[in-house]
Motif scaffolding. Structure first.
Motif, PDB file in Angstrom:
ATOM      1  N   ALA A  14       0.851  -1.191   0.000  1.00 61.08           N
ATOM      2  CA  ALA A  14       0.000   0.000   0.000  1.00 61.08           C
ATOM      3  C   ALA A  14       0.884   1.237   0.000  1.00 61.08           C
ATOM      4  CB  ALA A  14      -0.898  -0.010   1.231  1.00 61.08           C
ATOM      5  N   LYS A  15       0.344   2.341  -0.323  1.00 63.18           N
ATOM      6  CA  LYS A  15       0.949   3.671  -0.286  1.00 63.18           C
ATOM      7  C   LYS A  15       2.462   3.691  -0.497  1.00 63.18           C
ATOM      8  CE  LYS A  15      -0.692   6.673   2.692  1.00 63.18           C
ATOM      9  NZ  LYS A  15      -0.887   7.470   3.903  1.00 63.18           N
ATOM     10  N   LYS A  16       2.873   4.131  -1.656  1.00 65.95           N
ATOM     11  CA  LYS A  16       4.299   4.301  -1.941  1.00 65.95           C
ATOM     12  C   LYS A  16       4.568   5.782  -2.160  1.00 65.95           C
ATOM     13  CE  LYS A  16       7.857   3.902  -5.338  1.00 65.95           C
ATOM     14  NZ  LYS A  16       8.078   3.985  -6.750  1.00 65.95           N
ATOM     15  N   MET A  17       5.542   6.306  -1.454  1.00 64.73           N
ATOM     16  CA  MET A  17       5.982   7.684  -1.659  1.00 64.73           C
ATOM     17  C   MET A  17       7.502   7.657  -1.630  1.00 64.73           C
ATOM     18  SD  MET A  17       3.228   9.776   0.714  1.00 64.73           S
ATOM     19  CE  MET A  17       4.387   9.843   2.011  1.00 64.73           C
ATOM     20  N   GLY A  18       8.117   8.187  -2.679  1.00 62.41           N
ATOM     21  CA  GLY A  18       9.563   8.181  -2.672  1.00 62.41           C
ATOM     22  C   GLY A  18      10.169   9.024  -3.766  1.00 62.41           C
ATOM     23  N   LYS A  19      11.428   9.370  -3.556  1.00 64.97           N
ATOM     24  CA  LYS A  19      12.177  10.164  -4.513  1.00 64.97           C
ATOM     25  C   LYS A  19      12.683   9.257  -5.621  1.00 64.97           C
ATOM     26  CE  LYS A  19      14.566  13.413  -2.696  1.00 64.97           C
ATOM     27  NZ  LYS A  19      15.599  14.183  -1.988  1.00 64.97           N
ATOM     28  N   VAL A  20      12.431   9.664  -6.858  1.00 67.35           N
ATOM     29  CA  VAL A  20      12.878   8.916  -8.025  1.00 67.35           C
ATOM     30  C   VAL A  20      14.211   9.449  -8.522  1.00 67.35           C
ATOM     31  CG1 VAL A  20      12.289   8.330 -10.419  1.00 67.35           C
ATOM     32  CG2 VAL A  20      10.497   8.434  -8.687  1.00 67.35           C
ATOM     33  N   LEU A  21      14.375  10.771  -8.431  1.00 69.44           N
ATOM     34  CA  LEU A  21      15.580  11.414  -8.946  1.00 69.44           C
ATOM     35  C   LEU A  21      15.838  12.696  -8.186  1.00 69.44           C
ATOM     36  CD1 LEU A  21      17.769  11.639 -11.257  1.00 69.44           C
ATOM     37  CD2 LEU A  21      16.078  13.001 -12.490  1.00 69.44           C
ATOM     38  N   GLU A  22      17.093  12.929  -7.846  1.00 68.17           N
ATOM     39  CA  GLU A  22      17.507  14.199  -7.243  1.00 68.17           C
ATOM     40  C   GLU A  22      18.411  14.893  -8.243  1.00 68.17           C
ATOM     41  OE1 GLU A  22      19.546  15.901  -3.174  1.00 68.17           O
ATOM     42  OE2 GLU A  22      18.715  13.888  -3.214  1.00 68.17           O
ATOM     43  N   HIS A  23      18.048  16.115  -8.597  1.00 70.21           N
ATOM     44  CA  HIS A  23      18.777  16.906  -9.588  1.00 70.21           C
ATOM     45  C   HIS A  23      19.093  18.248  -8.940  1.00 70.21           C
ATOM     46  CE1 HIS A  23      19.226  19.420 -13.237  1.00 70.21           C
ATOM     47  NE2 HIS A  23      19.591  18.292 -13.828  1.00 70.21           N
ATOM     48  N   GLU A  24      20.052  18.955  -9.457  1.00 75.87           N
ATOM     49  CA  GLU A  24      20.411  20.250  -8.852  1.00 75.87           C
ATOM     50  C   GLU A  24      19.293  21.275  -8.966  1.00 75.87           C
ATOM     51  OE1 GLU A  24      22.920  22.400 -12.432  1.00 75.87           O
ATOM     52  OE2 GLU A  24      23.965  20.961 -11.156  1.00 75.87           O
ATOM     53  N   GLN A  25      18.380  21.124  -9.927  1.00 80.22           N
ATOM     54  CA  GLN A  25      17.306  22.098 -10.116  1.00 80.22           C
ATOM     55  C   GLN A  25      15.939  21.617  -9.641  1.00 80.22           C
ATOM     56  OE1 GLN A  25      17.777  22.767 -14.331  1.00 80.22           O
ATOM     57  NE2 GLN A  25      19.123  24.507 -13.984  1.00 80.22           N
ATOM     58  N   PHE A  26      15.790  20.304  -9.397  1.00 82.14           N
ATOM     59  CA  PHE A  26      14.494  19.773  -8.976  1.00 82.14           C
ATOM     60  C   PHE A  26      14.662  18.384  -8.363  1.00 82.14           C
ATOM     61  CE2 PHE A  26      15.171  18.372 -13.305  1.00 82.14           C
ATOM     62  CZ  PHE A  26      14.839  17.021 -13.263  1.00 82.14           C
ATOM     63  N   ASP A  27      13.651  17.972  -7.615  1.00 75.82           N
ATOM     64  CA  ASP A  27      13.526  16.591  -7.155  1.00 75.82           C
ATOM     65  C   ASP A  27      12.310  16.004  -7.852  1.00 75.82           C
ATOM     66  OD1 ASP A  27      15.675  16.667  -5.393  1.00 75.82           O
ATOM     67  OD2 ASP A  27      14.427  17.309  -3.707  1.00 75.82           O
ATOM     68  N   LEU A  28      12.408  14.746  -8.250  1.00 75.72           N
ATOM     69  CA  LEU A  28      11.307  14.047  -8.894  1.00 75.72           C
ATOM     70  C   LEU A  28      10.844  12.958  -7.937  1.00 75.72           C
ATOM     71  CD1 LEU A  28       9.755  13.860 -11.608  1.00 75.72           C
ATOM     72  CD2 LEU A  28      11.400  12.102 -12.277  1.00 75.72           C
ATOM     73  N   LEU A  29       9.559  13.021  -7.566  1.00 75.88           N
ATOM     74  CA  LEU A  29       9.002  12.068  -6.621  1.00 75.88           C
ATOM     75  C   LEU A  29       7.865  11.293  -7.264  1.00 75.88           C
ATOM     76  CD1 LEU A  29       9.392  15.065  -4.974  1.00 75.88           C
ATOM     77  CD2 LEU A  29       9.401  13.397  -3.165  1.00 75.88           C
ATOM     78  N   ASN A  30       7.600  10.109  -6.725  1.00 77.95           N
ATOM     79  CA  ASN A  30       6.488   9.297  -7.186  1.00 77.95           C
ATOM     80  C   ASN A  30       5.621   8.951  -5.987  1.00 77.95           C
ATOM     81  OD1 ASN A  30       5.770   5.974  -7.976  1.00 77.95           O
ATOM     82  ND2 ASN A  30       5.003   7.650  -9.205  1.00 77.95           N
ATOM     83  N   VAL A  31       4.307   9.123  -6.156  1.00 74.92           N
ATOM     84  CA  VAL A  31       3.330   8.781  -5.126  1.00 74.92           C
ATOM     85  C   VAL A  31       2.335   7.811  -5.743  1.00 74.92           C
ATOM     86  CG1 VAL A  31       1.541   9.672  -3.577  1.00 74.92           C
ATOM     87  CG2 VAL A  31       3.570  11.072  -4.063  1.00 74.92           C
ATOM     88  N   GLN A  32       2.177   6.658  -5.110  1.00 79.38           N
ATOM     89  CA  GLN A  32       1.189   5.676  -5.542  1.00 79.38           C
ATOM     90  C   GLN A  32       0.295   5.362  -4.352  1.00 79.38           C
ATOM     91  OE1 GLN A  32       2.908   2.264  -7.600  1.00 79.38           O
ATOM     92  NE2 GLN A  32       4.561   3.554  -8.386  1.00 79.38           N
ATOM     93  N   LEU A  33      -1.008   5.479  -4.560  1.00 80.05           N
ATOM     94  CA  LEU A  33      -1.981   5.236  -3.488  1.00 80.05           C
ATOM     95  C   LEU A  33      -3.082   4.320  -3.985  1.00 80.05           C
ATOM     96  CD1 LEU A  33      -2.493   8.944  -2.316  1.00 80.05           C
ATOM     97  CD2 LEU A  33      -1.011   7.245  -1.253  1.00 80.05           C
ATOM     98  N   ARG A  34      -3.574   3.479  -3.096  1.00 86.02           N
ATOM     99  CA  ARG A  34      -4.764   2.686  -3.389  1.00 86.02           C
ATOM    100  C   ARG A  34      -5.990   3.550  -3.130  1.00 86.02           C
ATOM    101  NH1 ARG A  34      -2.974  -2.836  -0.303  1.00 86.02           N
ATOM    102  NH2 ARG A  34      -1.468  -3.522  -1.857  1.00 86.02           N
TER     103      ARG A  34
END
Length: 98
Positions: A14-34
């Motif tokens: 259930a519920k996944k939240m996490g950083k996919v990529l860290e870049h100097e200009q942005f962070d890319l996160l993914n959120v998956q919820l049921r």
């Protein structure tokens, strides 16, 4: 160039939240919820862009409900309070600018 693959994990957990990529200009996160899962009210210090890849979700932004589908993108200003609730199973990308 960098290719990223984001697998759906909701069949296993259930519920996944996490950083996919860290870049100097942005962070890319993914959120998956049921369906029915929520993330409580919070804010971030940066501008954030929310891209719904799959499903239906309702964000509450500063007291206003905003329904999003896979056709929508939502832009948050710094420090805007928001929470969210998955109406169906959802997969969301968040781009947090630095």
């Amino acid at each position: 160039m960098q290719k990223l693959q984001i697998a759906s994990v909701l069949a296993e957990q259930a519920k996944k939240m996490g950083k996919v990529l860290e870049h100097e200009q942005f962070d890319l996160l993914n959120v998956q919820l049921r369906a029915g899962e929520e993330i409580p009210a919070h804010n971030v210090n940066n501008t954030a862009i929310v891209i719904v890849r799959k499903g239906d979700v309702v964000f509450n932004v500063e007291g206003e409900d905003v329904a999003l589908t896979a056709e929508d993108v939502l832009l948050f200003d710094p420090l805007e309070m928001h929470s969210l609730k998955a109406v169906t199973e959802v997969d969301i990308i968040v781009v947090k600018l630095k």
